[in-house]
Motif scaffolding. Structure first.
Motif, PDB file in Angstrom:
ATOM      1  N   HIS A  62       0.857  -1.110   0.160  1.00 45.32           N
ATOM      2  CA  HIS A  62       0.043  -0.010  -0.055  1.00 45.32           C
ATOM      3  C   HIS A  62       0.995   1.349  -0.015  1.00 45.32           C
ATOM      4  O   HIS A  62       0.194   2.415   0.062  1.00 45.32           O
ATOM      5  CB  HIS A  62      -1.009  -0.005   1.257  1.00 45.32           C
ATOM      6  CG  HIS A  62      -1.950  -0.919   1.210  1.00 45.32           C
ATOM      7  ND1 HIS A  62      -3.038  -1.154   0.302  1.00 45.32           N
ATOM      8  CD2 HIS A  62      -2.096  -2.513   1.838  1.00 45.32           C
ATOM      9  CE1 HIS A  62      -3.856  -2.102   0.324  1.00 45.32           C
ATOM     10  NE2 HIS A  62      -3.165  -2.950   1.260  1.00 45.32           N
ATOM     11  N   ASN A  63       2.196   0.879   0.095  1.00 46.12           N
ATOM     12  CA  ASN A  63       3.015   2.043  -0.133  1.00 46.12           C
ATOM     13  C   ASN A  63       2.930   3.447   1.101  1.00 46.12           C
ATOM     14  O   ASN A  63       2.945   4.380   0.546  1.00 46.12           O
ATOM     15  CB  ASN A  63       3.016   2.866  -1.534  1.00 46.12           C
ATOM     16  CG  ASN A  63       4.190   3.499  -1.855  1.00 46.12           C
ATOM     17  OD1 ASN A  63       5.247   3.493  -1.241  1.00 46.12           O
ATOM     18  ND2 ASN A  63       4.191   4.740  -2.453  1.00 46.12           N
ATOM     19  N   LEU A  64       2.642   3.144   2.089  1.00 40.32           N
ATOM     20  CA  LEU A  64       2.516   3.970   3.314  1.00 40.32           C
ATOM     21  C   LEU A  64       3.918   4.431   3.808  1.00 40.32           C
ATOM     22  O   LEU A  64       4.663   3.392   4.066  1.00 40.32           O
ATOM     23  CB  LEU A  64       1.549   3.409   4.261  1.00 40.32           C
ATOM     24  CG  LEU A  64       0.182   2.879   3.823  1.00 40.32           C
ATOM     25  CD1 LEU A  64      -0.548   2.533   5.165  1.00 40.32           C
ATOM     26  CD2 LEU A  64      -0.665   4.048   3.375  1.00 40.32           C
ATOM     27  N   SER A  65       4.037   5.604   4.056  1.00 42.04           N
ATOM     28  CA  SER A  65       5.005   6.240   4.819  1.00 42.04           C
ATOM     29  C   SER A  65       5.129   5.726   6.473  1.00 42.04           C
ATOM     30  O   SER A  65       4.096   5.235   6.797  1.00 42.04           O
ATOM     31  CB  SER A  65       5.080   7.674   4.801  1.00 42.04           C
ATOM     32  OG  SER A  65       4.035   7.911   5.474  1.00 42.04           O
ATOM     33  N   GLU A  66       6.203   5.874   6.903  1.00 47.20           N
ATOM     34  CA  GLU A  66       6.092   5.432   8.429  1.00 47.20           C
ATOM     35  C   GLU A  66       4.892   6.188   9.240  1.00 47.20           C
ATOM     36  O   GLU A  66       4.356   5.760   9.861  1.00 47.20           O
ATOM     37  CB  GLU A  66       7.568   5.601   9.064  1.00 47.20           C
ATOM     38  CG  GLU A  66       8.658   4.791   8.619  1.00 47.20           C
ATOM     39  CD  GLU A  66       9.892   4.847   9.534  1.00 47.20           C
ATOM     40  OE1 GLU A  66       9.791   5.221  10.886  1.00 47.20           O
ATOM     41  OE2 GLU A  66      10.822   4.980   8.913  1.00 47.20           O
ATOM     42  N   GLU A  67       4.954   7.511   8.929  1.00 45.38           N
ATOM     43  CA  GLU A  67       3.798   8.401   9.568  1.00 45.38           C
ATOM     44  C   GLU A  67       2.514   7.871   9.272  1.00 45.38           C
ATOM     45  O   GLU A  67       1.551   7.981  10.131  1.00 45.38           O
ATOM     46  CB  GLU A  67       3.858   9.707   9.442  1.00 45.38           C
ATOM     47  CG  GLU A  67       5.230  10.502   9.755  1.00 45.38           C
ATOM     48  CD  GLU A  67       6.538  10.219   8.924  1.00 45.38           C
ATOM     49  OE1 GLU A  67       6.456   9.788   7.698  1.00 45.38           O
ATOM     50  OE2 GLU A  67       7.620  10.310   9.372  1.00 45.38           O
ATOM     51  N   GLN A  68       2.304   7.390   8.080  1.00 45.57           N
ATOM     52  CA  GLN A  68       0.840   6.855   7.478  1.00 45.57           C
ATOM     53  C   GLN A  68       0.585   5.752   8.379  1.00 45.57           C
ATOM     54  O   GLN A  68      -0.376   5.323   8.685  1.00 45.57           O
ATOM     55  CB  GLN A  68       1.019   6.877   5.924  1.00 45.57           C
ATOM     56  CG  GLN A  68       0.921   8.014   5.222  1.00 45.57           C
ATOM     57  CD  GLN A  68       0.821   7.776   3.754  1.00 45.57           C
ATOM     58  OE1 GLN A  68       1.736   7.165   3.378  1.00 45.57           O
ATOM     59  NE2 GLN A  68       0.198   8.716   2.928  1.00 45.57           N
ATOM     60  N   VAL A  69       1.687   4.806   8.574  1.00 45.24           N
ATOM     61  CA  VAL A  69       1.566   3.534   9.285  1.00 45.24           C
ATOM     62  C   VAL A  69       1.245   3.940  10.606  1.00 45.24           C
ATOM     63  O   VAL A  69       0.113   3.098  11.119  1.00 45.24           O
ATOM     64  CB  VAL A  69       2.719   2.675   9.006  1.00 45.24           C
ATOM     65  CG1 VAL A  69       2.708   1.377  10.120  1.00 45.24           C
ATOM     66  CG2 VAL A  69       3.223   2.076   7.617  1.00 45.24           C
ATOM     67  N   ASP A  70       1.845   4.570  11.319  1.00 42.43           N
ATOM     68  CA  ASP A  70       1.472   5.006  12.469  1.00 42.43           C
ATOM     69  C   ASP A  70       0.097   5.447  12.889  1.00 42.43           C
ATOM     70  O   ASP A  70      -0.680   4.952  13.617  1.00 42.43           O
ATOM     71  CB  ASP A  70       2.208   5.990  12.989  1.00 42.43           C
ATOM     72  CG  ASP A  70       3.935   5.780  13.348  1.00 42.43           C
ATOM     73  OD1 ASP A  70       3.904   4.387  13.358  1.00 42.43           O
ATOM     74  OD2 ASP A  70       4.676   6.240  13.646  1.00 42.43           O
ATOM     75  N   GLU A  71      -0.443   6.164  11.759  1.00 42.74           N
ATOM     76  CA  GLU A  71      -1.814   6.707  11.892  1.00 42.74           C
ATOM     77  C   GLU A  71      -2.649   5.919  11.487  1.00 42.74           C
ATOM     78  O   GLU A  71      -3.840   5.505  12.268  1.00 42.74           O
ATOM     79  CB  GLU A  71      -1.891   7.869  10.974  1.00 42.74           C
ATOM     80  CG  GLU A  71      -3.163   8.669  10.809  1.00 42.74           C
ATOM     81  CD  GLU A  71      -3.319   9.572   9.696  1.00 42.74           C
ATOM     82  OE1 GLU A  71      -4.673   9.976   9.627  1.00 42.74           O
ATOM     83  OE2 GLU A  71      -2.536   9.937   8.887  1.00 42.74           O
ATOM     84  N   PHE A  72      -2.394   4.790  10.568  1.00 45.16           N
ATOM     85  CA  PHE A  72      -3.233   3.671  10.247  1.00 45.16           C
ATOM     86  C   PHE A  72      -3.559   2.978  11.537  1.00 45.16           C
ATOM     87  O   PHE A  72      -4.738   2.431  11.706  1.00 45.16           O
ATOM     88  CB  PHE A  72      -2.757   2.998   9.047  1.00 45.16           C
ATOM     89  CG  PHE A  72      -3.453   1.660   8.897  1.00 45.16           C
ATOM     90  CD1 PHE A  72      -4.563   1.491   7.988  1.00 45.16           C
ATOM     91  CD2 PHE A  72      -2.961   0.444   9.253  1.00 45.16           C
ATOM     92  CE1 PHE A  72      -5.206   0.508   7.892  1.00 45.16           C
ATOM     93  CE2 PHE A  72      -3.549  -0.836   9.160  1.00 45.16           C
ATOM     94  CZ  PHE A  72      -4.837  -0.979   8.219  1.00 45.16           C
ATOM     95  N   LEU A  73      -2.627   2.498  12.104  1.00 46.10           N
ATOM     96  CA  LEU A  73      -2.306   1.614  13.252  1.00 46.10           C
ATOM     97  C   LEU A  73      -3.241   2.450  14.553  1.00 46.10           C
ATOM     98  O   LEU A  73      -4.017   1.429  15.143  1.00 46.10           O
ATOM     99  CB  LEU A  73      -0.864   1.318  13.601  1.00 46.10           C
ATOM    100  CG  LEU A  73      -0.411   0.376  12.763  1.00 46.10           C
ATOM    101  CD1 LEU A  73       1.211   0.057  13.436  1.00 46.10           C
ATOM    102  CD2 LEU A  73      -0.959  -0.966  12.523  1.00 46.10           C
ATOM    103  N   ALA A  74      -3.252   3.297  14.577  1.00 41.22           N
ATOM    104  CA  ALA A  74      -3.998   4.360  15.757  1.00 41.22           C
ATOM    105  C   ALA A  74      -5.525   4.220  15.317  1.00 41.22           C
ATOM    106  O   ALA A  74      -6.325   3.786  16.110  1.00 41.22           O
ATOM    107  CB  ALA A  74      -3.552   5.526  15.969  1.00 41.22           C
ATOM    108  N   LEU A  75      -5.754   4.276  14.125  1.00 43.99           N
ATOM    109  CA  LEU A  75      -7.169   4.331  13.714  1.00 43.99           C
ATOM    110  C   LEU A  75      -7.767   2.873  13.998  1.00 43.99           C
ATOM    111  O   LEU A  75      -8.952   2.590  14.034  1.00 43.99           O
ATOM    112  CB  LEU A  75      -7.119   4.861  12.317  1.00 43.99           C
ATOM    113  CG  LEU A  75      -7.133   6.363  12.264  1.00 43.99           C
ATOM    114  CD1 LEU A  75      -6.838   6.684  10.670  1.00 43.99           C
ATOM    115  CD2 LEU A  75      -8.190   7.234  12.901  1.00 43.99           C
ATOM    116  N   CYS A  76      -6.960   1.907  13.477  1.00 41.31           N
ATOM    117  CA  CYS A  76      -7.241   0.635  13.371  1.00 41.31           C
ATOM    118  C   CYS A  76      -7.586   0.019  14.768  1.00 41.31           C
ATOM    119  O   CYS A  76      -8.316  -0.662  14.936  1.00 41.31           O
ATOM    120  CB  CYS A  76      -6.271  -0.137  12.618  1.00 41.31           C
ATOM    121  SG  CYS A  76      -6.605  -1.639  11.868  1.00 41.31           S
ATOM    122  N   LYS A  77      -6.604   0.268  15.498  1.00 43.06           N
ATOM    123  CA  LYS A  77      -6.724  -0.177  17.037  1.00 43.06           C
ATOM    124  C   LYS A  77      -8.109   0.560  17.667  1.00 43.06           C
ATOM    125  O   LYS A  77      -8.618  -0.480  18.347  1.00 43.06           O
ATOM    126  CB  LYS A  77      -5.683   0.446  17.901  1.00 43.06           C
ATOM    127  CG  LYS A  77      -5.629   0.228  19.382  1.00 43.06           C
ATOM    128  CD  LYS A  77      -4.328   0.863  20.080  1.00 43.06           C
ATOM    129  CE  LYS A  77      -4.456   0.374  21.378  1.00 43.06           C
ATOM    130  NZ  LYS A  77      -5.117   0.658  22.247  1.00 43.06           N
TER     131      LYS A  77
END
Length: 86
Positions: free
Chosen positions: A32-47
């Motif tokens: 999905h070509n996410l940056s580190e910041e986007q991964v952090d945001e994704f994981l927070a929303l997903c959690k």
């Protein structure tokens, strides 16, 4: 990063296995070509979303027991969510 993107990925995973949802490094960073910041945001929303659906959420390095087996979230896995059985 939209909440719709998060919802879509969660829903895709739930179709495959609604009791155990795994997001890997490869899937988020490469596929999905996410940056580190986007991964952090994704994981927070997903959690937040998964906890609201009664999942226990574990991140890289966390140890937990699932189906009478001791498990650890591996280095190549960002997150594992397990549905609580009542």
């Amino acid at each position: 990063m939209t909440t719709q993107f998060v919802e879509n990925l969660i829903n895709e995973k739930m179709i495959i296995n609604e009791n155990e949802i795994v997001f890997t490094f490869y899937e988020l960073r490469v596929k999905h070509n996410l940056s580190e910041e986007q991964v952090d945001e994704f994981l927070a929303l997903c959690k937040t979303r998964l906890e609201n659906l009664d999942y226990k959420v574990y991140f890289t390095g966390a140890k937990f027991t699932y189906q009478n087996a001791n498990r650890t979230v591996q280095d190549n896995e960002f997150m594992i969510a397990i549905r609580e059985q009542f």
